[in-house]
Write a protein that holds these residues in place. Structure first.
Motif, PDB file in Angstrom:
ATOM      1  N   MET A   1      -5.558  24.873 -14.066  1.00 47.06           N
ATOM      2  CA  MET A   1      -4.765  25.535 -13.531  1.00 47.06           C
ATOM      3  C   MET A   1      -3.906  26.494 -14.111  1.00 47.06           C
ATOM      4  O   MET A   1      -4.435  27.534 -14.689  1.00 47.06           O
ATOM      5  CB  MET A   1      -4.808  25.967 -11.899  1.00 47.06           C
ATOM      6  N   GLU A   2      -2.576  26.334 -14.821  1.00 47.57           N
ATOM      7  CA  GLU A   2      -1.558  26.729 -15.441  1.00 47.57           C
ATOM      8  C   GLU A   2      -2.285  27.083 -16.548  1.00 47.57           C
ATOM      9  O   GLU A   2      -2.115  28.347 -17.539  1.00 47.57           O
ATOM     10  CB  GLU A   2      -0.419  25.553 -15.350  1.00 47.57           C
ATOM     11  N   ARG A   3      -3.149  26.031 -18.189  1.00 45.81           N
ATOM     12  CA  ARG A   3      -3.940  26.712 -18.915  1.00 45.81           C
ATOM     13  C   ARG A   3      -5.137  27.784 -18.459  1.00 45.81           C
ATOM     14  O   ARG A   3      -4.626  28.402 -19.816  1.00 45.81           O
ATOM     15  CB  ARG A   3      -4.134  25.364 -19.612  1.00 45.81           C
TER      16      ARG A   3
ATOM     17  N   ALA B   1      -2.322  26.211  -5.127  1.00 46.94           N
ATOM     18  CA  ALA B   1      -3.081  26.286  -5.887  1.00 46.94           C
ATOM     19  C   ALA B   1      -2.287  28.583  -5.512  1.00 46.94           C
ATOM     20  O   ALA B   1      -2.705  29.143  -7.486  1.00 46.94           O
ATOM     21  CB  ALA B   1      -4.509  26.871  -5.438  1.00 46.94           C
ATOM     22  N   VAL B   2      -2.486  29.097  -4.650  1.00 49.89           N
ATOM     23  CA  VAL B   2      -2.300  30.442  -5.134  1.00 49.89           C
ATOM     24  C   VAL B   2      -1.484  31.255  -5.321  1.00 49.89           C
ATOM     25  O   VAL B   2      -0.954  31.385  -6.765  1.00 49.89           O
ATOM     26  CB  VAL B   2      -1.710  31.273  -3.784  1.00 49.89           C
ATOM     27  N   ALA B   3       0.669  30.130  -5.802  1.00 49.60           N
ATOM     28  CA  ALA B   3       0.588  30.519  -6.014  1.00 49.60           C
ATOM     29  C   ALA B   3       0.725  29.724  -7.962  1.00 49.60           C
ATOM     30  O   ALA B   3       1.567  30.022  -8.572  1.00 49.60           O
ATOM     31  CB  ALA B   3       2.432  28.922  -6.198  1.00 49.60           C
ATOM     32  N   HIS B   4       0.287  29.206  -8.005  1.00 44.39           N
ATOM     33  CA  HIS B   4      -0.612  29.439 -10.078  1.00 44.39           C
ATOM     34  C   HIS B   4      -0.946  30.618 -10.134  1.00 44.39           C
ATOM     35  O   HIS B   4      -1.506  30.697 -12.072  1.00 44.39           O
ATOM     36  CB  HIS B   4      -1.165  27.901 -10.424  1.00 44.39           C
ATOM     37  N   ARG B   5      -1.263  31.749  -9.338  1.00 41.53           N
ATOM     38  CA  ARG B   5      -1.861  33.070 -10.048  1.00 41.53           C
ATOM     39  C   ARG B   5      -2.472  32.830 -10.196  1.00 41.53           C
ATOM     40  O   ARG B   5      -3.348  33.100 -11.146  1.00 41.53           O
ATOM     41  CB  ARG B   5      -0.639  34.134 -10.721  1.00 41.53           C
TER      42      ARG B   5
ATOM     43  N   ALA C   1     -10.829  28.436 -10.540  1.00 45.59           N
ATOM     44  CA  ALA C   1     -10.329  28.684  -8.950  1.00 45.59           C
ATOM     45  C   ALA C   1     -11.153  27.521  -8.118  1.00 45.59           C
ATOM     46  O   ALA C   1     -11.308  26.591  -8.346  1.00 45.59           O
ATOM     47  CB  ALA C   1     -12.418  29.670  -8.068  1.00 45.59           C
ATOM     48  N   TYR C   2      -9.961  27.819  -6.605  1.00 41.85           N
ATOM     49  CA  TYR C   2     -10.258  26.845  -5.950  1.00 41.85           C
ATOM     50  C   TYR C   2     -10.634  27.226  -5.359  1.00 41.85           C
ATOM     51  O   TYR C   2     -10.407  28.082  -4.166  1.00 41.85           O
ATOM     52  CB  TYR C   2      -8.820  25.884  -6.051  1.00 41.85           C
TER      53      TYR C   2
ATOM     54  N   ILE D   1      -7.741  36.715  -4.262  1.00 45.19           N
ATOM     55  CA  ILE D   1      -8.230  37.954  -4.213  1.00 45.19           C
ATOM     56  C   ILE D   1      -6.931  37.791  -5.496  1.00 45.19           C
ATOM     57  O   ILE D   1      -6.635  39.613  -4.755  1.00 45.19           O
ATOM     58  CB  ILE D   1      -9.383  37.981  -4.530  1.00 45.19           C
ATOM     59  N   ASN D   2      -7.558  36.774  -7.043  1.00 44.42           N
ATOM     60  CA  ASN D   2      -6.096  37.690  -7.640  1.00 44.42           C
ATOM     61  C   ASN D   2      -4.132  38.681  -7.027  1.00 44.42           C
ATOM     62  O   ASN D   2      -3.348  38.970  -7.091  1.00 44.42           O
ATOM     63  CB  ASN D   2      -6.309  39.569  -7.757  1.00 44.42           C
ATOM     64  N   GLY D   3      -3.958  37.569  -5.806  1.00 43.43           N
ATOM     65  CA  GLY D   3      -3.110  37.302  -4.909  1.00 43.43           C
ATOM     66  C   GLY D   3      -2.778  38.135  -3.714  1.00 43.43           C
ATOM     67  O   GLY D   3      -2.193  38.499  -3.006  1.00 43.43           O
ATOM     68  N   GLU D   4      -4.280  38.701  -3.675  1.00 42.59           N
ATOM     69  CA  GLU D   4      -4.086  39.349  -2.444  1.00 42.59           C
ATOM     70  C   GLU D   4      -5.246  38.443  -1.368  1.00 42.59           C
ATOM     71  O   GLU D   4      -6.221  38.032  -1.497  1.00 42.59           O
ATOM     72  CB  GLU D   4      -4.996  40.550  -2.456  1.00 42.59           C
TER      73      GLU D   4
END
Length: 308
Positions: free
Chosen positions: A125-127, A182-186, A215-216, A253-256
């Protein structure tokens, strides 16, 4: 919001995860995999960790997979799916193959996701690899004998979190919030889903596939064998988990944050817990502790959500 209010899309009659597998009677995870595979279509490569789904679907010389599928060891789904995605892109850049829009998907259980596989998944996810990861959460290591995982809920009995005089509640820790990790990985898309709401589940799979980047999706997967419940209750329990607030449905979705179902009033957690032998030892005080925790968590989720 009831299931009938979700905007329906065309659902294929093709069974990309074929019947005839060896899942336990009433397995909620097998139903969830079937629905996810319907939404994925055929232009995919699926990487699956060791676990219930791999064991029940691929006993040689038979298989239930009607799409390209790779089994990897417990902890490696994130690494393998990102490696395949990178190799595919490299071959296109070098002119070895034409672009065909292949999608890359990882499957694992809660143990293979939130425990032993978390490092590889976090790295992928980070990559920023372009893939969809689906966690099928039955809340323990069911395939190997109902051992606890970090996704096992507080108060549940497992073979490695037994009920006794010194530990009357069984599992002593609270369930890890893997979607928030997962959200914390933006990453662009994170969602929870349930086989009790099949159209919502399939719609979220399609959204995850359409996103560019990681996506998770975290899918609730009742296990009658490990949960000590009737074999005809998987879908009912999956629905009760949502209605009690134990497993709320939402997407990020994109942090929202967006609630898929916004419940004005939650059902008591007893309505969900009472059907499962893994919770039969809980005292009234323990039930009240769980009720308080669920209400607090649901309140925090609603505070973060954009109410549509």
């Amino acid at each position: 919001m009831e299931e009938s209010l979700f905007i329906p899309r065309e659902v294929t009659t093709d069974e990309n995860f074929a019947p005839g597998h060896r899942a336990c009677i009433g397995c909620g995870e097998a139903l969830a995999v079937r629905l996810v595979c319907k939404a994925l279509g055929k232009n995919v490569i699926i990487v699956t960790a060791t676990g219930c789904i791999e064991i029940i679907s691929s006993l040689l010389p038979k298989t239930s997979w009607r799409v390209p599928w790779i089994h990897t060891i417990f902890e490696n789904v994130g690494a393998v799916v990102s490696g395949i995605e990178s190799a595919y892109k490299a071959r296109i850049r070098k002119g070895k193959i034409p672009p065909k829009g292949v999608k890359f998907v990882g499957f694992a259980g809660d143990g293979g996701t939130s425990d032993i596989g978390l490092q590889a998944l976090s790295g992928a996810m980070e990559r920023g690899h372009d893939f969809l990861y689906v966690c099928f959460d039955n809340e323990a290591y069911m395939n190997t004998g109902i051992q606890r995982s970090s996704a096992t809920p507080y108060g549940a009995w497992t073979t490695t979190a037994p009920v006794g005089k010194k530990r009357p509640q069984g599992q002593m820790t609270w369930k890890k919030n893997m979607p928030d990790i997962a959200v914390a990985h933006r990453i662009p898309y994170v969602a929870t889903a349930s086989p009790a709401y099949p159209l919502d589940l399939m719609d979220k799979v399609r959204k995850g596939l359409d996103m560019e980047g990681p996506a998770y999706i975290h899918v609730f997967s009742p296990c009658p064998t490990g949960w000590r419940c009737r074999t005809d209750m998987a879908v009912e329990l999956a629905r009760l988990a949502v209605e009690t607030g134990i497993f709320p449905l939402y997407e990020v979705i994109n942090g929202e944050y967006h609630l898929s179902i916004d419940l004005p009033e939650l059902k008591p957690v007893r309505e969900y817990l009472k059907h499962q032998g893994r919770f039969k030892h809980l005292s009234d005080d323990m039930l009240e502790e769980i009720q308080t925790r669920v209400e607090e968590d649901y309140k925090r989720l609603r505070a973060k959500a954009v109410l549509d």
